[in-house]
Write a protein that holds these residues in place. Structure first.
Motif, PDB file in Angstrom:
ATOM      1  N   LEU A  15       0.805  -1.217   0.000  1.00  0.00           N
ATOM      2  CA  LEU A  15       0.000   0.000   0.000  1.00  0.00           C
ATOM      3  C   LEU A  15       0.841   1.271   0.000  1.00  0.00           C
ATOM      4  O   LEU A  15       0.313   2.365  -0.248  1.00  0.00           O
ATOM      5  N   LEU A  18       0.587   3.422  -3.057  1.00  0.00           N
ATOM      6  CA  LEU A  18      -0.758   3.848  -3.449  1.00  0.00           C
ATOM      7  C   LEU A  18      -1.185   5.099  -2.698  1.00  0.00           C
ATOM      8  O   LEU A  18      -0.693   5.389  -1.614  1.00  0.00           O
ATOM      9  N   TYR A  21      -8.000   7.192  -3.597  1.00  0.00           N
ATOM     10  CA  TYR A  21      -8.618   7.654  -4.839  1.00  0.00           C
ATOM     11  C   TYR A  21      -9.153   9.071  -4.652  1.00  0.00           C
ATOM     12  O   TYR A  21      -9.829   9.372  -3.667  1.00  0.00           O
ATOM     13  N   SER A  98     -12.864  -5.941  -8.702  1.00  0.00           N
ATOM     14  CA  SER A  98     -12.029  -6.334  -7.570  1.00  0.00           C
ATOM     15  C   SER A  98     -12.141  -7.824  -7.285  1.00  0.00           C
ATOM     16  O   SER A  98     -11.136  -8.519  -7.074  1.00  0.00           O
ATOM     17  N   MET A 120      -8.930   2.215 -10.809  1.00  0.00           N
ATOM     18  CA  MET A 120      -9.126   1.257  -9.725  1.00  0.00           C
ATOM     19  C   MET A 120      -8.786  -0.171 -10.131  1.00  0.00           C
ATOM     20  O   MET A 120      -8.469  -0.998  -9.271  1.00  0.00           O
ATOM     21  N   SER A 122      -6.121  -1.088 -11.762  1.00  0.00           N
ATOM     22  CA  SER A 122      -4.701  -1.213 -11.397  1.00  0.00           C
ATOM     23  C   SER A 122      -4.525  -1.258  -9.886  1.00  0.00           C
ATOM     24  O   SER A 122      -3.706  -2.027  -9.359  1.00  0.00           O
ATOM     25  N   THR A 123      -5.296  -0.456  -9.172  1.00  0.00           N
ATOM     26  CA  THR A 123      -5.209  -0.451  -7.711  1.00  0.00           C
ATOM     27  C   THR A 123      -5.563  -1.824  -7.136  1.00  0.00           C
ATOM     28  O   THR A 123      -4.856  -2.355  -6.271  1.00  0.00           O
ATOM     29  N   HIS A 124      -6.639  -2.399  -7.613  1.00  0.00           N
ATOM     30  CA  HIS A 124      -7.035  -3.734  -7.128  1.00  0.00           C
ATOM     31  C   HIS A 124      -5.943  -4.768  -7.406  1.00  0.00           C
ATOM     32  O   HIS A 124      -5.677  -5.648  -6.568  1.00  0.00           O
ATOM     33  N   VAL A 127      -2.998  -4.267  -4.953  1.00  0.00           N
ATOM     34  CA  VAL A 127      -3.361  -4.747  -3.623  1.00  0.00           C
ATOM     35  C   VAL A 127      -3.323  -6.278  -3.569  1.00  0.00           C
ATOM     36  O   VAL A 127      -2.981  -6.861  -2.539  1.00  0.00           O
TER      37      VAL A 127
END
Length: 379
Positions: A15, A18, A21, A98, A120, A122-124, A127
């Motif tokens: 994290l 990151l 958002y 997700s 999101m 890419s974020t998922h 993570v």
């Protein structure tokens, strides 16, 4: 914020890279009269039947919604001619993306995305411990050759938005078929079609739903947040092979789609004529606004969605961030940009909204030397 104190619980190290958002601005402190054009919501709201269904659900608020989403899934399958076993609903398409990533990516796996797309996704993946591989685009359009070249033995998912965000462009039918036929069968091909309703009547656009029966690695996500006007209810759906659905179901939380969202979305699907009117109004407003912006000497990326991406010529001193501030000062909230940035994304409002936005931008550009069309003065 630091996460190194010995006296504090330590978050996962993944994290650290990151940031939370940053959503489009939704209000102005101390002001009530503003127009929100920052999150690609529909200015026309939901269908009247959907609103009525929402209110009718009030008496059911003490009970959990249908965990099997039976009526909504049946309505989706009827509207889109899909087998019911191929459909799953969720708390917005974001939740379903997700769940898809968590179901199919291990730590160290790769996901291939286009350089522009839903952040999101890419974020998922990050993570989940995955590596994001971003493929360059060509003229603001997803480049199928670049996507295919980016696939490696570690790739588990390829995910693209079609139409894309924030560009509003799309992959043609022929390129779509080539992509679907070329992605290895062991790799999930995810098509994020949040804006597909706006593009359905465009030449050379086709939904990946039409190819679903041909490939068991193909996954399509849709949302009711955009053209259907149900953003506040957070309801979306996913179409895929039953084996993919089964994998996601194993980690999906119970009752992940609430009652009010399910009944409103179900009612919306019965309002296809209303939806066509919304899409036509949006197209007319978008095309008129784009012509006005081009007449002012600005570059507008050709969009088939409910937003446009505009380039301001920073060589003249004008900028997306400068226009953003000018619009905010006039009560219009659009997508924020970084200082000196050339680009600005503006969601489509009503015809009146966009005419007023055009006037604000025209006034802002009057301070800079642009080659505009004198006959295009905005009234």
């Amino acid at each position: 914020m630091s996460n190194t104190s010995a006296n504090m619980p330590h978050r996962r190290s993944v994290l650290d890279a990151l940031r939370p958002y940053i959503q489009g601005l939704g209000s102005l402190p101390g002001q009530n009269n503003f127009i929100k054009l920052s999150s690609n919501e529909s200015p026309y709201g939901p269908a009247p039947e959907a609103l009525q269904a929402y209110h009718s659900a009030a008496d059911e608020m003490s009970r959990y919604g249908d965990g099997q989403q039976t009526l909504l899934r049946a309505a989706i399958t009827k509207t889109h001619d899909l087998p019911m076993d191929n459909v799953l609903c969720g708390n917005g398409s974001d939740e379903l993306i997700s769940l898809l990533i968590r179901a199919f990516m291990e730590s160290g796996d790769e996901i291939v995305v286009s350089e522009n797309g839903f952040v999101m996704t890419s974020t998922h993946a990050i993570v989940a411990g995955g590596k994001v591989v971003a493929a360059p685009e060509s003229d603001w359009i997803v480049d199928v050759d670049q996507i295919l070249s980016a696939i490696s033995p570690k790739t588990r998912i390829v995910s693209i938005c079609n139409p894309n965000n924030p560009t509003g462009t799309f992959v043609s039918i022929s390129q779509m078929r080539r992509l679907i036929e070329s992605v290895p069968p062991q790799v999930i091909l995810h098509m994020d079609e949040a804006y597909a309703e706006y593009a359905m009547h465009e030449d050379q656009f086709s939904s990946a739903l039409e190819f679903l029966a041909e490939r068991n690695n193909l996954v399509v996500t849709r949302t009711f947040s955009k053209a259907y006007g149900l953003a506040g209810l957070r309801i979306g759906w996913l179409a895929a092979d039953p084996l993919v659905i089964d994998a996601i179901d194993r980690l999906r939380t119970p009752f992940n789609a609430n009652t009010a969202a399910q009944v409103a979305a179900t009612a919306s699907l019965a309002c296809q004529e209303w939806l066509r009117d919304v899409i036509e109004c949006n197209r007319d407003v978008r095309e008129r606004f784009a012509r006005q912006m081009r007449g002012l000497g600005l570059e507008v990326i050709s969009s088939v969605t409910n937003f446009v991406l505009i380039r301001f010529p920073i060589e003249t001193g004008a900028s997306g961030s400068g226009a953003y501030q000018a619009l905010q000062d006039s009560g219009f909230l659009v997508r924020p940009t970084s200082a000196g940035d050339a680009y600005l994304r503006i969601s489509m409002g009503t015809s009146r909204h966009m005419q007023d936005v055009a006037k604000v931008i025209e006034a802002y550009l009057a301070n800079y030397s642009l080659e505009s069309d004198p006959s295009n003065r905005i009234e």
